[in-house]
Design an enzyme around this catalytic site. Structure first.
Site, PDB file in Angstrom:
ATOM      1  N   GLU A 195       1.924  -0.498  -5.035  1.00 60.14           N
ATOM      2  CA  GLU A 195       0.668   0.151  -5.279  1.00 60.14           C
ATOM      3  C   GLU A 195       1.124   1.524  -5.441  1.00 60.14           C
ATOM      4  OE1 GLU A 195      -3.006   2.486  -3.654  1.00 60.14           O
ATOM      5  OE2 GLU A 195      -1.656   2.454  -2.407  1.00 60.14           O
TER       6      GLU A 195
ATOM      7  N   ASP B 196       0.464  -1.095  -0.248  1.00 59.43           N
ATOM      8  CA  ASP B 196      -0.204  -0.056  -0.191  1.00 59.43           C
ATOM      9  C   ASP B 196       0.898   1.333   0.164  1.00 59.43           C
ATOM     10  OD1 ASP B 196      -2.850   1.578   0.871  1.00 59.43           O
ATOM     11  OD2 ASP B 196      -1.608   1.713   1.974  1.00 59.43           O
TER      12      ASP B 196
END
Length: 548
Positions: free
Chosen positions: A273, A214
């Site tokens: 990401e 993330d």
């Protein structure tokens, strides 16, 4: 733990599995509820593994299920080595990993390294410590500006809106690029590096096959934390100046993690990401010694236009090729409006989404499927106000993510459509009464449903791999090139290898073009007569090419 049987390098299609894998995103809260509390959980996901196997995907990506106060629905982690009770237990996580492997599915879990929860033990220790104490060095604390420190240390804005700083009663400010409940870690501190290496090892030892990282572009901030208006050490994401994203220092972290992943058997992977200002900058994240994949958000945001898709596909393939990495293709996820709605909604949006599925699954590289897109689910735009708790929406009413996170309909029966137990009072987000015909059970019985379109597309892809007619051939995982063909304006046409072609009509009118061979699969009825194919509006066709 029971491990997936892993092939050694050179053993055919299992080698470098991630280069052309189809990975299914399970948003755990909304996938399946096994205990009747209206929230999806690990036991629910475990019970639906046969569905995912039959769908034909290669791996699943589980959104965070770690201990969390849920200020950002799990992306505010309080304990990275345990499971939040709302999702189950650590034993449930181990059983899910084991069962997934028995079904031939690999498992990717989220890791959230940019920030923790404000309830994390480290941050609680930092709050209890005085300014300058070692406990505060794990996060980013600064004195404020102004006569009495009443102004934030710089002018940075949170991604969720508002200042990226919160002041403590003692006077210091702490940085949070997202919600105030998500304080940013200080990656200049060796303790942070050591802690996350330990966290990764914990889950690798549990048997996971990789990590989706993330905010992989955010851990390192520009030196000196300059104002956005400062001319030095600031980057761009799209048209926005951001001095805290895509800093070169993040790549040293990814290299260290790649070395760790490579030390485990079975090709464990890292997926970034990462929002970057260009495809070239994004390619930095997938250099041979860094992450294995990075999400291709340029493809996700491309408008429904042939020229736009072609440009993104060409640039993506070219830049990924410079570093020897595979491309990834993704249409939706838990942070954006579902593409049925983005593509116009209603019948038009669904037609386009079905065509986009065939386009996506025919491109070289790895594809991601967000739960429910195989059902053609639209964005839910009329959720009652009292249910909308997304922190991004609370700070920016026009930017909520609740509508793409509504639970999945499994059966054609209200009130929960099989998502939860019959006696459950409700689901954490209400499900539209109209979703019965979109349910898994309803669509399995309809040969032309969107679900069966995905199942057939994934079967064909799995059997042909690179669409080159040589499944299992050495080097056939992702090496069949894409070659563009001439086609009418508003359409796309290309071949993969010697045996496969894809044509896509992105116009609202029927289009005629030469039929290159036998139809393998079509997103809408396609007529072929006298060697000419008549493509329906907003449709795509897969072809088996005629032998030369």
């Amino acid at each position: 733990m029971t491990e997936l049987v892993r092939a050694e390098p050179g053993a055919g299609t299992a080698t470098r599995w991630w280069r052309d894998a189809v990975i299914y995103q399970v948003y755990v809260r909304s996938f399946a509820d096994a205990d009747g509390d209206g929230v999806g959980d690990l036991l629910g996901a475990r019970g639906r593994l046969p569905y995912l196997k039959d769908l034909g995907v290669d791996a699943i990506w589980l959104t965070p299920f770690f201990t969390s106060p849920m200020a950002d629905f799990g992306y505010d982690v309080a304990d990275y080595r345990d499971v939040d009770p709302i999702f189950g237990s650590l034993a449930d996580a181990g059983a899910l990993i084991d069962d997934a492997h028995r079904h031939g599915l690999r498992v990717i879990v989220d890791v959230v390294p940019n920030h923790t929860s404000d309830q994390h033990l480290w941050f609680q220790e930092a709050l209890a410590a005085p300014p300058g104490a070692p406990a505060r060095e794990r996060y980013i604390f600064r004195e404020g500006r102004g006569a009495t420190g009443e102004l934030p240390p710089n002018d940075w804005e949170s991604v969720f809106g508002g200042p990226a700083w919160t002041r403590l009663p003692g006077g210091e400010w702490y940085l949070h690029l997202f919600a105030p409940q998500q304080p940013d870690l200080n990656w200049e501190n060796p303790e942070v590096h050591a802690e996350f290496e330990s966290i990764l090892r914990f889950w690798l030892d549990m048997g996971v096959d990789g990590f989706r990282v993330d905010v992989a572009h955010g851990m390192v901030k520009a030196e000196g934390l300059p104002d956005v208006g400062h001319p030095d050490q600031v980057g761009m994401i799209g048209t926005e100046v951001v001095p805290f994203f895509d800093q070169d220092g993040v790549h040293e972290i990814h290299r260290a993690w790649r070395r760790l992943l490579d030390s485990y058997p079975g090709e464990r992977i890292g997926v970034a990401e990462a929002w970057a200002p260009s495809a070239l900058r994004l390619a930095n994240y997938v250099r041979p010694d860094e992450m294995h994949q990075a999400f291709n958000f340029q493809f996700l945001v491309a408008p429904w236009e042939a020229a736009a898709f072609r440009a993104v596909i060409q640039e993506s393939l070219a830049t990924a090729g410079l570093v020897g990495a595979p491309c990834t293709w993704v249409l939706s996820n838990h942070d954006v409006k579902r593409h049925v709605t983005r593509y116009g909604g209603g019948e038009t949006g669904l037609r386009r989404a079905r065509a986009a599925a065939l386009l996506t699954l025919s491109l070289p590289g790895s594809a991601y499927v967000y739960q429910g897109e195989e059902l053609g689910l639209p964005e839910v735009l009329d959720l009652p106000e009292e249910f909308q708790r997304d922190p991004q929406r609370l700070r920016n009413p026009d930017d909520g993510r609740d509508g793409c996170r509504v639970p999945l309909p499994w059966a054609d029966g209200e009130p929960h459509f099989g998502f939860s137990l019959p006696g459950a009072e409700g689901t954490w987000l209400p499900m539209p009464p109209s979703w019965g015909p979109l349910s898994v059970a309803s669509q399995l019985g309809d040969p032309v449903s969107t679900l069966n379109l995905y199942r057939e597309a994934l079967r064909i892809r799995r059997e042909r791999r690179s669409f080159d007619g040589a499944p299992g051939a050495p080097g056939a995982l992702d090496d069949a090139p894409l070659t563009w063909l001439d086609s009418p304006e508003g359409t796309l046409a290309f071949t993969r290898g010697d045996g496969f072609a894809c044509t896509v009509n992105l116009t609202g009118e029927p289009v005629e073009l030469p039929a290159p061979g036998r139809i393998l699969l079509a997103s809408a009825e396609t007529a072929v007569e006298g060697g000419v194919a008549r493509l329906a509006p907003d449709s795509a066709v897969w072809w088996e090419l005629d032998a030369a």
